[in-house]
Design a protein around this motif. Sequence first.
Motif, PDB file in Angstrom:
ATOM      1  N   ALA A 117       0.336   8.970   4.701  1.00 56.63           N
ATOM      2  CA  ALA A 117      -0.946   8.255   4.765  1.00 56.63           C
ATOM      3  C   ALA A 117      -1.963   8.867   3.798  1.00 56.63           C
ATOM      4  N   ALA A 120      -1.178   7.423   0.455  1.00 54.23           N
ATOM      5  CA  ALA A 120      -1.709   6.064   0.338  1.00 54.23           C
ATOM      6  C   ALA A 120      -3.206   6.094   0.059  1.00 54.23           C
ATOM      7  N   THR A 140      -3.082   3.402   7.997  1.00 54.71           N
ATOM      8  CA  THR A 140      -1.825   2.739   7.666  1.00 54.71           C
ATOM      9  C   THR A 140      -1.202   2.172   8.938  1.00 54.71           C
ATOM     10  N   GLY A 269      -0.554  -1.597   5.014  1.00 52.46           N
ATOM     11  CA  GLY A 269       0.716  -1.672   5.721  1.00 52.46           C
ATOM     12  C   GLY A 269       1.050  -3.072   6.173  1.00 52.46           C
TER      13      GLY A 269
END
Length: 322
Positions: A117, A120, A140, A269
């Motif tokens: 995460a 991301a 996420t 996601g």
Amino acid sequence: METVEKPYVIGLDMGGTNSVFGIVDQRGTIKMQTVIETKAYPDVRDYVKASVEALKPALDVVGGIDKVRGMGIGAPNGNYYTGNIEYAANLVWDGIVPIAKLFEEALGIPVKVTNDANAAAMGEMTYGVARGMKNFIMITLGTGVGSGIVVDGNVVYGSDGFAGELGHFIIDHSEHARSCGCGRKGCLETYCSATGVARTAREMLANSPMPSLLRDLNPDEITSLNVFQAAEAGDELAKRIFDYTGRILGESCANFATFNTPEAFVFFGGLTKAGDYLMEPLRKAYDDNILYIFKGKAKLLVSSLNGSEAAVLGASALGWDA
């Protein structure tokens, strides 16, 4: 200059099911990608060997490993400080896995690791809707709920590398709270992940007499995609499932905002594909529960990066500093 001689980095987005590798240039362009199945390798050394083999054709295209400066890995329970994956519930390997060291030995380049995460979040901050933001929270929504917290332009790692586990914030303290893979009960991810949506669907189907297209499916095989498809077809129970999920997530984000007053929450996601079915109740619950002095300050955004691109790019960013 070294950056010219070695103009690429490798980014790895490691998931419980698949691992996506990208060779990335200095502009953030993914030049080549390759994928292997993570869970097909119960021995991590076999996984690393298979990864190197899968990377060879992609590396040949960019001039070989000599053109690569470093590698960054985004992995569940990846510890930035130690380079290890530590007790990841959704991976096939148990205990502490020295993943950075194994890849360094196999490829001969420096390797850094972070939580998936966090990777991301780094990708979103560099290339996505959070570009230019110094304070935001990435959420996420996949098999579980992960988070990457950015404060003053830096990802928060905490004292041990594991800060930012907002998916394990307990939101249900009742005796009927759902069991979580972390060993506790009532964690946010048991309600607001893709698997959490499926659990909500099974509970609502069992406890409500409402007609629903979902009743045509085997309850044990219902997925969040099935719920979305039913909602798209006008199914009221499916919409109620997303209302419930969005409300819990919105209330939780209103609580999270109290500790770093983010400029935005960015949602990333598979579950975000539900669009307004999820985001409308989320926004309403957030607005209804946010502390007055924080009202209207944070944007609630959906990631602008497709698929695993944010995580691959975010992981690759680590490679420049490896």
